[in-house]
Design an enzyme around this catalytic site. Structure first.
Site, PDB file in Angstrom:
ATOM      1  N   CYS A 118       0.753  -1.115   0.090  1.00 40.00           N
ATOM      2  CA  CYS A 118      -0.030   0.031   0.046  1.00 40.00           C
ATOM      3  C   CYS A 118       0.744   1.301   0.073  1.00 40.00           C
ATOM      4  O   CYS A 118       0.245   2.458  -0.233  1.00 40.00           O
ATOM      5  CB  CYS A 118      -0.911  -0.063   1.171  1.00 40.00           C
ATOM      6  SG  CYS A 118      -2.179  -1.379   1.078  1.00 40.00           S
ATOM      7  N   HIS A 258      -3.652   7.031   2.725  1.00 30.77           N
ATOM      8  CA  HIS A 258      -3.980   5.718   1.886  1.00 30.77           C
ATOM      9  C   HIS A 258      -5.531   5.259   2.690  1.00 30.77           C
ATOM     10  O   HIS A 258      -5.758   5.404   3.690  1.00 30.77           O
ATOM     11  CB  HIS A 258      -2.955   4.401   2.513  1.00 30.77           C
ATOM     12  CG  HIS A 258      -3.555   3.198   2.150  1.00 30.77           C
ATOM     13  ND1 HIS A 258      -3.820   2.897   0.683  1.00 30.77           N
ATOM     14  CD2 HIS A 258      -3.661   2.161   2.774  1.00 30.77           C
ATOM     15  CE1 HIS A 258      -4.026   1.407   0.874  1.00 30.77           C
ATOM     16  NE2 HIS A 258      -3.804   1.209   2.008  1.00 30.77           N
ATOM     17  N   ASN A 288     -10.439  -0.196  -0.786  1.00 18.69           N
ATOM     18  CA  ASN A 288      -8.941  -0.065  -0.585  1.00 18.69           C
ATOM     19  C   ASN A 288      -8.407  -0.606  -1.833  1.00 18.69           C
ATOM     20  O   ASN A 288      -8.408  -1.880  -2.241  1.00 18.69           O
ATOM     21  CB  ASN A 288      -8.440  -1.011   0.576  1.00 18.69           C
ATOM     22  CG  ASN A 288      -6.971  -0.804   0.600  1.00 18.69           C
ATOM     23  OD1 ASN A 288      -6.050  -0.511   0.058  1.00 18.69           O
ATOM     24  ND2 ASN A 288      -6.430  -1.381   1.786  1.00 18.69           N
TER      25      ASN A 288
HETATM   26  O1  UT7 Z   1      -4.254  -1.509   3.209  1.00 21.17           O
HETATM   27  C1  UT7 Z   1      -3.496  -2.681   3.660  1.00 21.17           C
HETATM   28  C2  UT7 Z   1      -3.557  -2.331   5.380  1.00 21.17           C
HETATM   29  N1  UT7 Z   1      -4.807  -2.492   5.797  1.00 21.17           N
HETATM   30  C3  UT7 Z   1      -5.635  -2.250   6.446  1.00 21.17           C
HETATM   31  O2  UT7 Z   1      -4.979  -1.034   7.119  1.00 21.17           O
HETATM   32  C4  UT7 Z   1      -6.637  -2.937   7.554  1.00 21.17           C
HETATM   33  C5  UT7 Z   1      -6.594  -2.712   8.731  1.00 21.17           C
HETATM   34  N2  UT7 Z   1      -7.691  -3.399   9.688  1.00 21.17           N
HETATM   35  C6  UT7 Z   1      -8.937  -2.978   9.565  1.00 21.17           C
HETATM   36  O3  UT7 Z   1      -9.310  -2.128   8.641  1.00 21.17           O
HETATM   37  C7  UT7 Z   1      -9.878  -3.722  10.359  1.00 21.17           C
HETATM   38  O4  UT7 Z   1      -9.020  -4.372  11.446  1.00 21.17           O
HETATM   39  C8  UT7 Z   1     -10.910  -4.759   9.806  1.00 21.17           C
HETATM   40  C9  UT7 Z   1     -11.818  -4.021   8.709  1.00 21.17           C
HETATM   41  C10 UT7 Z   1     -10.269  -5.806   8.967  1.00 21.17           C
HETATM   42  C11 UT7 Z   1     -11.785  -5.518  10.720  1.00 21.17           C
HETATM   43  O5  UT7 Z   1     -12.194  -4.753  11.731  1.00 21.17           O
HETATM   44  P1  UT7 Z   1     -12.327  -4.967  13.331  1.00 21.17           P
HETATM   45  O6  UT7 Z   1     -13.161  -3.810  13.822  1.00 21.17           O
HETATM   46  O7  UT7 Z   1     -11.021  -5.116  13.592  1.00 21.17           O
HETATM   47  O8  UT7 Z   1     -12.984  -6.250  13.531  1.00 21.17           O
HETATM   48  P2  UT7 Z   1     -12.588  -7.519  13.830  1.00 21.17           P
HETATM   49  O9  UT7 Z   1     -11.596  -8.186  12.988  1.00 21.17           O
HETATM   50  O10 UT7 Z   1     -11.901  -7.428  15.314  1.00 21.17           O
HETATM   51  O11 UT7 Z   1     -13.789  -8.533  13.745  1.00 21.17           O
HETATM   52  C12 UT7 Z   1     -15.075  -8.038  14.803  1.00 21.17           C
HETATM   53  C13 UT7 Z   1     -16.111  -9.180  14.258  1.00 21.17           C
HETATM   54  C14 UT7 Z   1     -15.624 -10.345  14.514  1.00 21.17           C
HETATM   55  O12 UT7 Z   1     -16.547 -11.057  14.979  1.00 21.17           O
HETATM   56  P3  UT7 Z   1     -16.616 -11.777  16.410  1.00 21.17           P
HETATM   57  O13 UT7 Z   1     -15.297 -12.790  16.404  1.00 21.17           O
HETATM   58  O14 UT7 Z   1     -16.490 -10.483  17.264  1.00 21.17           O
HETATM   59  O15 UT7 Z   1     -17.881 -12.478  16.453  1.00 21.17           O
HETATM   60  C15 UT7 Z   1     -15.705 -10.854  13.071  1.00 21.17           C
HETATM   61  O16 UT7 Z   1     -15.837 -12.118  12.454  1.00 21.17           O
HETATM   62  O17 UT7 Z   1     -16.483  -8.783  13.140  1.00 21.17           O
HETATM   63  C16 UT7 Z   1     -16.845  -9.915  12.481  1.00 21.17           C
HETATM   64  N3  UT7 Z   1     -16.673  -9.539  10.857  1.00 21.17           N
HETATM   65  C17 UT7 Z   1     -17.636  -9.294  10.186  1.00 21.17           C
HETATM   66  N4  UT7 Z   1     -18.860  -9.237  10.369  1.00 21.17           N
HETATM   67  C18 UT7 Z   1     -19.477  -9.300   9.307  1.00 21.17           C
HETATM   68  C19 UT7 Z   1     -15.348  -9.436  10.219  1.00 21.17           C
HETATM   69  N5  UT7 Z   1     -15.543  -9.358   8.875  1.00 21.17           N
HETATM   70  C20 UT7 Z   1     -16.855  -9.138   8.691  1.00 21.17           C
HETATM   71  C21 UT7 Z   1     -17.878  -8.865   7.876  1.00 21.17           C
HETATM   72  N6  UT7 Z   1     -19.191  -8.700   7.822  1.00 21.17           N
HETATM   73  N7  UT7 Z   1     -17.285  -8.692   6.440  1.00 21.17           N
END
Ligand code: UT7
Length: 333
Positions: A118, A258, A288
Site C-alpha cells: 500500500c 491511504h 481499498n
Molecule cells: O491496506 C493495507 C492495510 N490494511 C489495513 O489497514 C486494514 C486494517 N484493519 C482493519 O481495517 C480492520 O481491522 C478490519 C476492517 C479488517 C476489521 O475490523 P475490526 O473492527 O478490527 O473487526 P474484527 O476483525 O475485530 O472483527 C469483529 C467481528 C468478528 O466477529 P466476532 O469474532 O466478534 O464474533 C468478525 O468475525 O466482526 C466479524 N466480521 C464481520 N462481520 C460481518 C469480520 N468481517 C466481517 C464482515 N461482516 N465482513
C-alpha cells in the site's frame, strides 16, 4: 534529517481509471455472511469496482496514464520513465510497466515495477522524482494500479469486503523553486510481514495444486494488528514531516491518506489536529485499491479544485511489509 530533493520536482498532472462494474455491500451480502451496516460502520466502504475476469493491471494502468498525459498536454513519446507500483502485476514478469509503455506508446521510456504494497505509490513517487531531480531524465510517470479482486478469497468475509480495483497515474517533472516535493520519510519493518501477506505463488512457496486448494494465493491479514500500527505510524510519520519543516495542522490544505479504513484515516487526522474537511476520502466508493488509493484521491482533489498551486499537501500510507511513509509537497500547478 530532512530528505530534500536536489532540485524542485513535483506532480504536474493526474489521471485515473476504474473498471465499470460496481459491487455494492448488498451484492456481497448475497454471497457472504456480511451486511451493509457492518461494512459501512467498520470500514467506511459502500461499494467498490471489480474488473471482469481476464482484465490485467495494465488494462487499468494504461488508460489512467493516458488521461494524465492528456491533462498535461504531453505526448507519450516525451516520457523518459514509467514506474508502476503494484502488488497485482499482469504477470510476475515481464513487468507491467513494459506493457503499459507499449499500450500508451511511450517509445522513449524505460520502466520498472516496484512493490511496497500500500506504500508503493509513495515509494514510486519518491523514486521517480529523485531521478528527475538528479537530472538524468526530464519527464516521468508514476502509476499505482491494483486488481485486488484477483487476490482476495471471496469466501473470507474478513478480507473480501475490503478491497477494490483501480488505477491512478501522475506525471512528474521539474517545477518552480519552492514547489513540488519538500520532504519525505519512508520506513520498512519486516517483523510485520506475518500480519498481511500472500503465502504462496512466490519463490518461497511456488504454486502447486495444494497451495491453490488451500487458497494460499489470496490475501491473509491479521486486521487488528495492521489497524493499530497503521494509525500510529501514519500519524507519527506525517507529524514528523510537519514538525521538522515547521508546519502545523492548520497549514495543511490537504491530507491524502491511504484509504484502507475510514476509522484509521479519521484517527490519523485527529492525531494530526487536522480539520476533517481537509482529508481526501474516496474509500466509500472504491474501497481499498492498494497502490491506487493515493493517486486516485489526488486526481479527485484536482477535479474538485480542492488543491491549488502553492497549497501544502501531505500524502501518507501504511501497508504490508510493514511499509509506511509520508510525502510533504507544495502543489505545483
Ligand atoms: O491496506 C493495507 C492495510 N490494511 C489495513 O489497514 C486494514 C486494517 N484493519 C482493519 O481495517 C480492520 O481491522 C478490519 C476492517 C479488517 C476489521 O475490523 P475490526 O473492527 O478490527 O473487526 P474484527 O476483525 O475485530 O472483527 C469483529 C467481528 C468478528 O466477529 P466476532 O469474532 O466478534 O464474533 C468478525 O468475525 O466482526 C466479524 N466480521 C464481520 N462481520 C460481518 C469480520 N468481517 C466481517 C464482515 N461482516 N465482513
Amino acid at each position: 534529517m530532512n530528505h530534500r530533493l536536489v532540485a524542485p520536482v513535483g506532480i504536474t498532472a493526474t489521471g485515473q481509471c476504474f473498471p465499470p462494474r460496481v459491487v455494492t455491500n448488498d451484492d456481497l451480502s448475497k454471497i457472504l455472511d456480511t451486511n451493509d451496516e457492518w461494512i459501512r460502520t467498520r470500514t467506511g466502504i459502500r461499494e467498490r469496482h471489480w474488473v471482469e475476469p481476464g482484465t490485467g493491471a495494465s488494462q487499468l494502468g494504461a488508460p489512467a496514464l493516458k488521461q494524465a498525459l492528456e491533462n498535461r498536454g504531453m505526448k507519450a513519446s516525451e516520457l523518459d520513465l514509467i514506474v508502476v507500483a503494484t502488488v497485482t502485476p499482469d504477470t510476475i514478469f515481464p513487468a507491467t510497466s513494459c506493457r503499459i509503455q507499449d499500450m500508451v506508446g511511450a517509445s522513449n521510456a524505460f520502466g520498472f515495477d516496484l512493490n511496497a504494497a500500500c506504500s508503493g505509490f509513495l515509494y514510486a513517487l519518491t523514486t521517480a522524482c529523485s531521478l528527475v531531480a538528479a537530472g538524468g531524465i526530464k519527464k516521468a510517470a508514476v502509476v499505482g494500479v491494483d486488481i485486488m479482486s484477483t487476490i482476495i478469497n471471496k469466501e473470507d468475509r474478513t478480507t473480501a469486503v475490503l478491497f477494490g480495483d483501480g488505477a491512478g497515474a501522475v506525471i512528474v517533472e521539474q517545477v518552480e523553486e519552492g514547489l513540488g516535493i519538500l520532504d519525505f520519510e519512508h520506513r520498512v519493518d519486516g517483523t510485520g510481514a506475518c500480519y498481511l501477506y500472500m503465502p504462496a505463488g512466490g519463490s518461497l512457496k511456488p504454486a502447486s495444486a495444494e497451495t491453490v486448494a488451500n487458497k494460499e494465493h489470496t490475501i491473509h491479514q491479521a486486521g487488528s494488528e495492521v489497524f493499530k500500527n497503521a494509525v500510529r505510524e501514519m500519524a507519527d510519520n506525517s507529524r514528523l514531516l510537519m514538525d521538522r519543516n515547521g508546519f502545523k495542522g492548520e497549514d495543511l490544505k490537504l491530507f491524502v491518506p491511504h484509504q484502507a479504513n475510514i476509522r484509521i484515516m479519521d484517527a490519523a487526522a485527529k492525531r494530526l489536529e487536522l480539520d476533517p474537511a481537509r482529508m481526501m476520502v474516496n474509500i466509500d466508493r472504491y474501497a481499498n485499491t492498494t497502490t491506487a488509493t493515493i493517486p486516485t484521491a489526488l486526481h479527485q482533489a484536482v477535479e474538485e479544485k480542492r488543491v491549488a498551486k502553492g497549497d501544502l499537501v501531505i500524502l501518507s500510507a501504511f501497508g504490508a511489509g510493514f511499509t509506511w511513509g509520508s510525502t510533504l509537497l507544495r502543489w505545483a500547478y
